[in-house]
Design a protein around this motif. Structure first.
Motif: not given
Lengths: 171, 225
Positions: B21-22, B40-46, B48-49, B65-68
Motif C-alpha cells: 500500500p505504500i 480521492v487520493l490516498l497516501s500511505f507512507d512507511t 504509518g501516516v 489526516g487519517l488514523t495511522a
C-alpha cells in the motif's frame, strides 16, 4: 414440457424403495411418512400398471392400474395406485384427472409424500401455484431429501418470477 | 484483458504477493447511492501516516489526516476521523481496495496507482490525474436461470481498471453474495466498453455494483407452454 413431466414421473416411480414390500395387513400409520408408489405382488395388475407407467407407457399403465383397482386391494396399496394414476395423468398433461386421483389417494393415506408431490405438479400445470406450494411444503416435510419437490418448485419459480438486474457505476 | 492473475483473484485464489500500500493512490469511494461516489487520493507512507484528499470538482483539495494505517494478517486498516469511516483492505488482492463501514452505513473503495506527489489544484490538473471515463457499451448481466429456479437474489460489487483503449481489465469481486452470479457479471464486463482516452493514460479504477432481484409475476402474466 411433457418430456420433463415424464422424466419427473419416471424418477418418482423408479426411486421407490418399497417395491414389493407392502404388507396388506399393515395398518395405515399416521406417524411415519409413506414413500411408497409402486404396488407389491399382491395385485399383479397394479404392479404391471406401475411398471408400465415407469416405462412411460402411460395409457397401458392407466388401464392396468384401473383393472387392478377393481380387485380387493389394501388401503395403502390402493392409495399408492391412485397416486400412480395421478402421476400418469400429470405426465399426459391431464392435470384435472391427476388432481382427482391424487386427492383420492391422500384421502386414503395422507402420509404418502409422492401423492402430494404428484398433485403439486398437476397444480403447476394448471398454474395453481399457491396450491402447488402448499402440497410441496407438505411433501418436503415428509421427505426433505427428495429431488422431486425442488425440481417442481424450480419449474414454478421459472414461470412466476422475473429476474431484474440493476447496476450502479462507481467512479 | 482478463489476466490469469485477475482470474485467480476472482476465483478467490490468493495472489502470490500481497499488494504493497505504500505510495499515492487515486481511488473511487462509493457508498449509499444518495451520497454519490467520491474520487480521492490516498497516501500511505512507511511510518504509518495515512492521508486523504478529496478531488471534488470545484473545491481546492487538501490532504486530511487519517488514523495511522496498520497491517494485521494481510489486512490493512485505517479510519477517517472526519467521516467516521473505518476502511479495510484485503492485501491479498491484486489491487488496493476493500470496504468501509460506519455505525450505520457501508461501502467500498478501489484504487489505482497515482503517479503524483502534489495534489492537483486545478480542475484540469485533477482531470489529468483522474481522467473521466465514459461508458460506451454497458452490458447487463443475465439473471442466471438456476438462480431464478432456486429463487436466489443477491448483490455483486466488482472493481476493475479501465485502460486507455476503454477496455475493462483486472476485474475483482469485492462482494459476491452467491457464486451463481459471478459468471454473468464477468461476461457483462467483458462485453462492456468505455470511451477510449489518450494513448498512454494510466489505468483508471472503477467499480460497478449489481443487484439481482426477483419480481413475482401476476397470475395473468404467467405463461406456460
Amino acid at each position: 414440457m411433457v418430456r420433463v413431466v415424464s422424466v419427473a414421473t419416471a424418477m418418482c416411480l423408479w426411486s421407490s424403495t418399497v417395491l414389493g414390500q407392502a404388507s396388506s395387513l399393515r395398518e395405515l400409520s399416521q406417524e411415519q411418512a409413506d414413500n411408497r408408489t409402486v404396488i407389491g405382488a399382491s395385485n399383479e395388475y397394479l404392479a404391471a400398471g406401475a411398471e408400465a407407467i415407469r416405462a412411460k407407457q402411460y395409457d397401458d399403465g392407466i388401464r392396468l392400474t384401473k383393472i387392478g383397482l377393481e380387485r380387493p386391494t389394501p388401503p395403502r396399496d390402493r392409495a399408492a395406485a391412485l397416486s400412480n394414476l395421478c402421476a400418469a395423468h400429470a405426465a399426459k398433461n391431464e392435470p384435472d384427472a391427476a388432481i382427482g386421483y391424487c386427492t383420492e389417494s391422500i384421502e386414503i393415506n395422507d402420509q404418502n409424500w409422492r401423492a402430494y408431490s404428484n398433485r403439486a405438479y398437476a397444480y403447476y400445470l394448471k398454474r395453481m401455484f399457491d396450491q402447488a406450494d402448499t402440497d410441496l411444503d407438505i411433501a418436503l416435510a415428509m421427505n426433505p431429501t427428495a429431488r422431486q419437490m425442488p425440481q417442481i418448485r424450480g419449474m414454478m419459480n421459472e414461470r412466476r418470477l422475473r429476474g431484474r438486474v440493476t447496476m450502479e457505476e462507481h467512479q | 484483458m482478463f489476466t490469469a492473475a485477475s482470474t485467480a483473484a476472482v476465483c478467490g485464489i490468493a495472489a502470490a504477493k500481497d499488494v504493497d500500500p505504500i505510495g499515492t493512490w487515486s481511488c473511487v469511494v462509493w457508498g449509499h447511492p444518495e451520497f454519490g461516489d467520491e474520487r480521492v487520493l490516498l497516501s500511505f507512507d512507511t511510518t504509518g501516516v495515512a492521508r486523504l484528499a478529496r478531488l471534488e470538482n470545484e473545491a481546492v483539495p487538501a490532504w486530511n489526516g487519517l488514523t495511522a494505517w496498520v497491517q494485521e494478517d494481510r489486512e490493512m486498516r485505517f479510519s477517517d476521523p472526519r467521516t467516521g469511516r473505518q476502511y479495510l483492505a484485503d492485501l491479498r488482492r491484486e489491487n488496493l481496495g476493500g470496504t468501509w463501514r460506519t455505525l450505520t452505513t457501508t461501502g467500498g473503495w478501489w484504487c489505482g496507482v497515482a503517479d503524483v506527489t502534489v495534489i492537483p489544484e486545478t480542475r484540469e490538473e485533477r482531470e489529468e490525474v483522474l481522467p473521466p471515463i465514459l461508458p460506451l457499451v454497458t452490458a447487463t448481466p443475465r439473471y442466471p436461470l438456476e438462480a431464478i429456479r432456486a429463487a436466489k437474489q443477491g448483490r455483486v460489487v466488482t472493481c476493475f481498471f479501465v485502460d486507455a483503449a476503454g477496455q475493462i481489465v483486472e476485474p475483482e469481486m469485492i462482494e459476491l453474495s452467491d457464486r451463481i452470479f459471478r459468471e454473468p457479471v464477468l461476461v457483462a464486463l467483458q462485453r462492456s466498453r468505455y470511451e477510449a482516452r489518450v494513448a498512454g493514460d494510466p489505468l483508471r479504477p472503477s467499480c460497478r455494483s449489481y443487484t439481482f432481484s426477483l419480481d413475482r409475476l401476476a397470475q395473468s402474466e404467467i405463461d406456460i407452454e
